[in-house]
Write a protein that holds these residues in place. Structure first.
Motif, PDB file in Angstrom:
ATOM      1  N   PHE A 204       3.288  -0.860   3.770  1.00  0.00           N
ATOM      2  CA  PHE A 204       3.186   0.320   3.261  1.00  0.00           C
ATOM      3  C   PHE A 204       4.584   1.315   2.916  1.00  0.00           C
ATOM      4  O   PHE A 204       5.684   0.936   3.483  1.00  0.00           O
ATOM      5  CB  PHE A 204       2.717   1.407   4.513  1.00  0.00           C
ATOM      6  CG  PHE A 204       1.431   1.002   5.007  1.00  0.00           C
ATOM      7  CD1 PHE A 204       0.337   1.489   4.369  1.00  0.00           C
ATOM      8  CD2 PHE A 204       1.419  -0.035   5.748  1.00  0.00           C
ATOM      9  CE1 PHE A 204      -1.048   0.910   4.962  1.00  0.00           C
ATOM     10  CE2 PHE A 204       0.120  -0.526   6.390  1.00  0.00           C
ATOM     11  CZ  PHE A 204      -1.045   0.013   6.065  1.00  0.00           C
ATOM     12  N   ASP A 205       4.958   1.834   1.772  1.00  0.00           N
ATOM     13  CA  ASP A 205       5.783   2.662   1.238  1.00  0.00           C
ATOM     14  C   ASP A 205       5.474   3.950   1.564  1.00  0.00           C
ATOM     15  O   ASP A 205       4.749   4.492   1.455  1.00  0.00           O
ATOM     16  CB  ASP A 205       6.012   2.200  -0.126  1.00  0.00           C
ATOM     17  CG  ASP A 205       6.650   0.783  -0.587  1.00  0.00           C
ATOM     18  OD1 ASP A 205       6.946   0.262   0.406  1.00  0.00           O
ATOM     19  OD2 ASP A 205       6.634   0.630  -1.656  1.00  0.00           O
ATOM     20  N   ASP A 206       6.870   4.550   1.531  1.00  0.00           N
ATOM     21  CA  ASP A 206       7.046   6.116   1.528  1.00  0.00           C
ATOM     22  C   ASP A 206       6.626   6.758   2.625  1.00  0.00           C
ATOM     23  O   ASP A 206       7.392   7.536   2.903  1.00  0.00           O
ATOM     24  CB  ASP A 206       5.990   6.924   0.327  1.00  0.00           C
ATOM     25  CG  ASP A 206       6.312   6.225  -0.988  1.00  0.00           C
ATOM     26  OD1 ASP A 206       7.158   5.481  -1.060  1.00  0.00           O
ATOM     27  OD2 ASP A 206       5.635   6.428  -1.851  1.00  0.00           O
ATOM     28  N   GLY A 207       5.857   6.258   3.680  1.00  0.00           N
ATOM     29  CA  GLY A 207       5.796   7.112   4.986  1.00  0.00           C
ATOM     30  C   GLY A 207       4.917   8.079   4.854  1.00  0.00           C
ATOM     31  O   GLY A 207       5.068   9.268   5.307  1.00  0.00           O
TER      32      GLY A 207
ATOM     33  N   THR B 216      16.753   8.420  -0.567  1.00  0.00           N
ATOM     34  CA  THR B 216      16.247   9.486  -1.547  1.00  0.00           C
ATOM     35  C   THR B 216      15.032   9.224  -2.597  1.00  0.00           C
ATOM     36  O   THR B 216      14.610   9.881  -3.365  1.00  0.00           O
ATOM     37  CB  THR B 216      17.279   9.997  -2.264  1.00  0.00           C
ATOM     38  OG1 THR B 216      17.659   9.143  -3.577  1.00  0.00           O
ATOM     39  CG2 THR B 216      18.514  10.388  -1.658  1.00  0.00           C
ATOM     40  N   HIS B 217      14.907   8.019  -2.580  1.00  0.00           N
ATOM     41  CA  HIS B 217      13.752   7.358  -3.353  1.00  0.00           C
ATOM     42  C   HIS B 217      14.036   7.254  -5.004  1.00  0.00           C
ATOM     43  O   HIS B 217      13.125   7.073  -5.640  1.00  0.00           O
ATOM     44  CB  HIS B 217      12.279   8.164  -3.236  1.00  0.00           C
ATOM     45  CG  HIS B 217      10.985   7.259  -3.638  1.00  0.00           C
ATOM     46  ND1 HIS B 217      10.551   7.304  -4.781  1.00  0.00           N
ATOM     47  CD2 HIS B 217      10.493   6.660  -2.800  1.00  0.00           C
ATOM     48  CE1 HIS B 217       9.742   6.332  -4.772  1.00  0.00           C
ATOM     49  NE2 HIS B 217       9.289   5.986  -3.686  1.00  0.00           N
ATOM     50  N   ALA B 218      15.415   7.153  -5.037  1.00  0.00           N
ATOM     51  CA  ALA B 218      16.023   6.940  -6.259  1.00  0.00           C
ATOM     52  C   ALA B 218      15.871   5.530  -6.973  1.00  0.00           C
ATOM     53  O   ALA B 218      15.634   4.467  -6.046  1.00  0.00           O
ATOM     54  CB  ALA B 218      17.389   7.259  -6.616  1.00  0.00           C
TER      55      ALA B 218
ATOM     56  N   TYR C  72       0.877  -1.078  -0.059  1.00  0.00           N
ATOM     57  CA  TYR C  72       0.053   0.164   0.032  1.00  0.00           C
ATOM     58  C   TYR C  72       0.981   1.333   0.121  1.00  0.00           C
ATOM     59  O   TYR C  72       2.208   1.334   0.570  1.00  0.00           O
ATOM     60  CB  TYR C  72      -0.827   0.049   1.238  1.00  0.00           C
ATOM     61  CG  TYR C  72      -2.000  -0.807   1.322  1.00  0.00           C
ATOM     62  CD1 TYR C  72      -3.277  -0.717   0.947  1.00  0.00           C
ATOM     63  CD2 TYR C  72      -1.666  -2.253   1.730  1.00  0.00           C
ATOM     64  CE1 TYR C  72      -4.325  -1.654   0.951  1.00  0.00           C
ATOM     65  CE2 TYR C  72      -2.709  -3.283   1.978  1.00  0.00           C
ATOM     66  CZ  TYR C  72      -4.076  -2.747   1.408  1.00  0.00           C
ATOM     67  OH  TYR C  72      -5.043  -3.890   1.475  1.00  0.00           O
ATOM     68  N   HIS C  73       0.278   2.363  -0.380  1.00  0.00           N
ATOM     69  CA  HIS C  73       0.963   3.962  -0.159  1.00  0.00           C
ATOM     70  C   HIS C  73       0.095   4.432   1.041  1.00  0.00           C
ATOM     71  O   HIS C  73       0.523   4.532   2.151  1.00  0.00           O
ATOM     72  CB  HIS C  73       1.073   4.284  -1.465  1.00  0.00           C
ATOM     73  CG  HIS C  73       2.144   3.772  -2.349  1.00  0.00           C
ATOM     74  ND1 HIS C  73       1.851   2.766  -3.395  1.00  0.00           N
ATOM     75  CD2 HIS C  73       3.406   3.814  -2.510  1.00  0.00           C
ATOM     76  CE1 HIS C  73       3.136   2.645  -3.944  1.00  0.00           C
ATOM     77  NE2 HIS C  73       3.870   3.066  -3.450  1.00  0.00           N
ATOM     78  N   SER C  74      -1.008   5.117   0.253  1.00  0.00           N
ATOM     79  CA  SER C  74      -1.881   6.177   1.180  1.00  0.00           C
ATOM     80  C   SER C  74      -3.084   5.449   1.621  1.00  0.00           C
ATOM     81  O   SER C  74      -3.494   4.800   0.812  1.00  0.00           O
ATOM     82  CB  SER C  74      -1.745   7.239   0.530  1.00  0.00           C
ATOM     83  OG  SER C  74      -2.843   8.321   1.099  1.00  0.00           O
TER      84      SER C  74
ATOM     85  N   ALA D  26      13.087   0.473   5.926  1.00  0.00           N
ATOM     86  CA  ALA D  26      13.610   1.355   5.147  1.00  0.00           C
ATOM     87  C   ALA D  26      13.227   1.293   3.538  1.00  0.00           C
ATOM     88  O   ALA D  26      12.575   0.174   3.190  1.00  0.00           O
ATOM     89  CB  ALA D  26      15.283   1.413   4.830  1.00  0.00           C
ATOM     90  N   HIS D  27      13.075   2.463   2.697  1.00  0.00           N
ATOM     91  CA  HIS D  27      12.628   2.507   1.525  1.00  0.00           C
ATOM     92  C   HIS D  27      13.673   3.392   0.517  1.00  0.00           C
ATOM     93  O   HIS D  27      12.957   4.221   0.052  1.00  0.00           O
ATOM     94  CB  HIS D  27      11.420   2.957   1.364  1.00  0.00           C
ATOM     95  CG  HIS D  27      10.506   3.065   0.092  1.00  0.00           C
ATOM     96  ND1 HIS D  27      10.295   1.815  -0.745  1.00  0.00           N
ATOM     97  CD2 HIS D  27       9.862   3.920  -0.544  1.00  0.00           C
ATOM     98  CE1 HIS D  27       9.626   2.038  -1.817  1.00  0.00           C
ATOM     99  NE2 HIS D  27       9.231   3.059  -1.636  1.00  0.00           N
ATOM    100  N   GLY D  28      15.058   3.083   0.612  1.00  0.00           N
ATOM    101  CA  GLY D  28      15.991   3.804   0.248  1.00  0.00           C
ATOM    102  C   GLY D  28      16.152   5.013   0.716  1.00  0.00           C
ATOM    103  O   GLY D  28      15.375   5.560   1.848  1.00  0.00           O
TER     104      GLY D  28
HETATM  105 ZN    ZN Z   1       8.014   4.388  -2.942  1.00  0.00          ZN
END
Ligand code: ZN
Length: 254
Positions: free
Chosen positions: A85-88, A145-147, A31-33, A141-143
């Motif tokens: 969940f990704d991105d936070g 810088t999101h690169a 999921y994201h949001s 973690a998810h990178g």
């Molecule tokens: Zn992401």
């Protein structure tokens, strides 16, 4: 609802009649949001709170296997299901976490320090600590810088992995050993680098379930989007959407 989602749904429903029994192994949902639709978002990155609550109740019923976190999965071939969940996004704390905690479900939130530094709509660092204290919550973690990391050179790759882990461990005061790949971009080389950086589990974006022979740094993960109705969700959680992997290509073979 996008036209492509409608097309993919039609393929998944055509396959329901032929689907194998609910796939054993670890199924990881991505999921994201969770909250209102994001204006102008063509990807359905946000699932509404009411729909998410129904989806989590289905998971809590045990129908798709034992609910686990990424780090807590046994990965021994038994049926398990993980919510990630990704991105936070801030709504992971304000909307998703109370629903999950109310059902005593474990979950994993993989965040990018660079996105937290940038502010809304993402969590602040104090909010991340608050989220980490929710029972059942695992932070990964998810990178940095999101690169995309599959195209990063070795030095950049190593820094993105080690620094993301170091910053999160420093902020939380506890080990961070799981992650998800930004953009799902991974390969056998990035998996080796993640292992060298101290990670033990990592999720990519390839649909499917994971048996004991799957590289734990390239775990398959099935994305749930805001367009998914309850039948789409049940199909994704039980494998009738796994044909989608044919469109994607396996990072383990890159
Ligand atoms: Zn992401």
């Amino acid at each position: 609802m996008s036209g492509t989602h409608r097309l993919w749904r039609a393929v998944a429903r055509a396959r329901e009649a032929f689907a194998a029994p609910a796939g054993a192994g670890l199924r990881v949902l991505g999921y994201h949001s969770v909250g209102p639709a994001i204006p102008g978002d063509p990807y359905g990155l946000s699932t509404s709170a009411a729909v998410f609550a129904r989806q989590m109740a289905l998971i809590a019923s045990g129908r798709f296997g034992a609910p686990v976190s990424l780090g807590g999965a046994r990965l021994d071939g038994g049926a398990e299901i993980a919510v990630t969940f990704d991105d936070g996004y801030l709504d992971t704390l304000t909307t998703a976490a109370p629903i999950l905690a109310g059902l005593s479900l474990p979950f994993s939130v993989c965040v990018t320090p660079g996105l937290l530094d940038a502010g809304r709509p993402h969590l602040s660092w104090p909010e991340l600590k608050e989220l980490a204290r929710v029972p059942g919550c695992e932070i990964g973690a998810h990178g940095l810088t999101h690169a995309r990391l599959d195209s990063a050179d070795d030095a950049r790759l190593s820094r993105e992995l080690s620094e993301s882990r170091r910053r999160l461990e420093e902020a939380l005061g506890r080990p961070v050993t799981v992650m998800t790949w930004p953009h799902g971009a991974a390969s056998a080389r990035t998996a080796d680098a993640a292992r060298a950086a101290g990670f033990v589990r990592a999720g990519c974006s390839l649909y499917g379930s994971n048996g004991p022979d799957r590289n734990p740094l390239l775990l398959k993960r099935t994305e749930i989007v805001g367009f998914d109705d309850e039948r789409d969700f049940a199909g994704k959680a039980s494998g009738t959407w796994d044909w989608f992997a044919l469109r994607q290509g396996d990072p383990a073979k890159k």
